[in-house]
Design an enzyme around this catalytic site. Structure first.
Site, PDB file in Angstrom:
ATOM      1  N   CYS A 134      -6.181  -4.024   6.968  1.00  0.00           N
ATOM      2  CA  CYS A 134      -7.254  -3.036   6.957  1.00  0.00           C
ATOM      3  C   CYS A 134      -8.471  -3.487   6.145  1.00  0.00           C
ATOM      4  O   CYS A 134      -9.596  -3.125   6.466  1.00  0.00           O
ATOM      5  CB  CYS A 134      -6.732  -1.695   6.440  1.00  0.00           C
ATOM      6  SG  CYS A 134      -6.317  -1.657   4.676  1.00  0.00           S
ATOM      7  N   CYS A 154       0.834  -1.206   0.000  1.00  0.00           N
ATOM      8  CA  CYS A 154       0.000   0.000   0.000  1.00  0.00           C
ATOM      9  C   CYS A 154       0.865   1.251   0.000  1.00  0.00           C
ATOM     10  O   CYS A 154       0.599   2.216  -0.724  1.00  0.00           O
ATOM     11  CB  CYS A 154      -0.930  -0.016   1.213  1.00  0.00           C
ATOM     12  SG  CYS A 154      -2.065   1.400   1.276  1.00  0.00           S
TER      13      CYS A 154
END
Length: 382
Positions: free
Chosen positions: A215, A116
């Site tokens: 997440c 990410c």
């Protein structure tokens, strides 16, 4: 030199146009507030990374919910900065989620946070920020950017080793570091003190729980998430000699070094626990054995990312192999395909797909993705 708060950019020392990535948590809110207080022209942005965000978090799990977006907006209002929501859900799905699933399907153990940072926050977001005329992207990571006398940038560990997040930033190259700002990295403060600062600034996120785990898997059930994406694929659990000990519903549900969650009916002859030693997606087989068979003496890694000038010869470094792992002394040598790392003493439970991050003191030299490991016992070699 090290700029206080690590505000770096093409006009060092002047007022920068800063895009603050605001997740809706306390760290990114305080980071944005510090950047604004330092006199920079700050704009807050929340990244919408889920195509179908939930309304609320489940405790401290997950992120990118509608609640997080609203929390980020309220924090921006208190700080007094403009605020926007940018939809990067499709890019996040392709570069992070699909990569995560594909790596597990191939028998590897990825770290989606590194991916990410590489592909989203300091690629997609940074590229868009620069195109819009911003000088830097600000995040709430705990790390420090050092500017050398020749103007080059280095990434260093945070002053507070307990909160250091340089491991997940080891994928950043020098160009990206030139536009990175980490206002929390050079502060020797506890998390309670960061929350107290947020309260002094009247930020409502001061007592909001930190997010943890992956997440995009809000319930924390990684195996269930992978099963929904990859389906059931029954296979065998075998010992080092190939003897069948039990079965499984998908090799993707295991990681190297795992001890629990295995359906093994036959106890080991010596009565000691057994651990996952190898995962073969080709045969859909999981191999288990004793803990000492996990001892790794060397590894090869691919896709290196250098935080500055790449090394050209073998050198002495320390290596970190997990986000919260300890430093271990190594000799690392660049190869045509990536990197070869030899450990001074065996380390345990390293899995292909994980990242190895090299350090020279506190400086992050670079990172690479582990491809193969060499174990101390021949039977455990992968």
């Amino acid at each position: 030199m090290t700029y206080p708060g690590a505000p770096t950019g093409p006009r060092d020392g002047s007022r920068l146009r800063v895009l603050a990535a605001m997740s809706g948590g306390v760290d990114s809110a305080v980071a944005a507030a510090r950047a604004a207080e330092a006199g920079h022209d700050v704009t807050g942005v929340h990244l919408a990374l889920s195509a179908n965000p939930q309304s609320f978090r489940t405790g401290a799990r997950g992120c990118c919910t509608l609640e997080d977006s609203r929390d980020a907006r309220r924090a921006a209002d208190v700080i007094g900065i403009p605020f926007y929501v940018w939809d990067l859900a499709e890019r996040f799905r392709e570069d992070v989620v699909e990569d995560f699933v594909a790596e597990y399907a191939a028998g590897r153990t990825p770290n989606p946070c590194l991916r990410c940072n590489e592909k989203i926050k300091f690629s997609a977001l940074l590229d868009k920020a620069l195109a819009l005329g911003f000088d830097a992207v600000c995040t709430g990571h705990y790390a420090t950017v050092v500017v050398r006398d020749d103007g080059s940038r280095e990434l260093h560990r945070a002053d507070d080793a307990a909160k250091d997040q340089s491991y997940v930033l080891g994928v950043l190259d020098e160009r990206q570091l030139a536009h990175a700002m980490f206002p929390l990295g050079d502060t020797l403060t506890t998390k309670d003190e960061i929350r107290a600062e947020a309260e002094r600034r009247d930020l409502a996120v001061a007592r909001k729980p930190d997010s943890h785990d992956i997440c995009f898997i809000a319930d924390g059930d990684t195996q269930g998430f992978l099963a929904r994406r990859l389906g059931t694929a029954e296979g065998d659990i075998v010992d080092e000699d190939g003897n069948r000990l039990g079965g499984h519903d998908g090799a993707y549900g295991f990681t190297i070094g795992q001890r629990k969650g295995m359906r093994i009916g036959t106890p080991a002859a010596d009565g000691r626990p057994r651990y996952v030693l190898d995962i073969s997606p080709v045969t859909n087989t999981v191999t288990v054995g004793p803990a000492e068979a996990l001892d790794v003496t060397a590894l090869t890694a691919i896709r290196p990312r250098w935080c500055g000038t790449p090394p050209t010869a073998a050198g002495r470094y320390t290596a970190q192999l997990r986000a919260h792992g300890e430093d271990v002394p190594v000799t690392a040598e660049p190869t045509p395909d990536g990197l070869h790392v030899t450990f001074d003493a065996p380390v345990r439970g390293i899995a292909p797909g994980q990242a190895v991050v090299l350090y020279d003191g506190t400086r992050v030299v670079g990172s690479a993705t582990i491809a193969t490991t060499r174990r101390r016992t021949p039977a455990g070699t992968v």
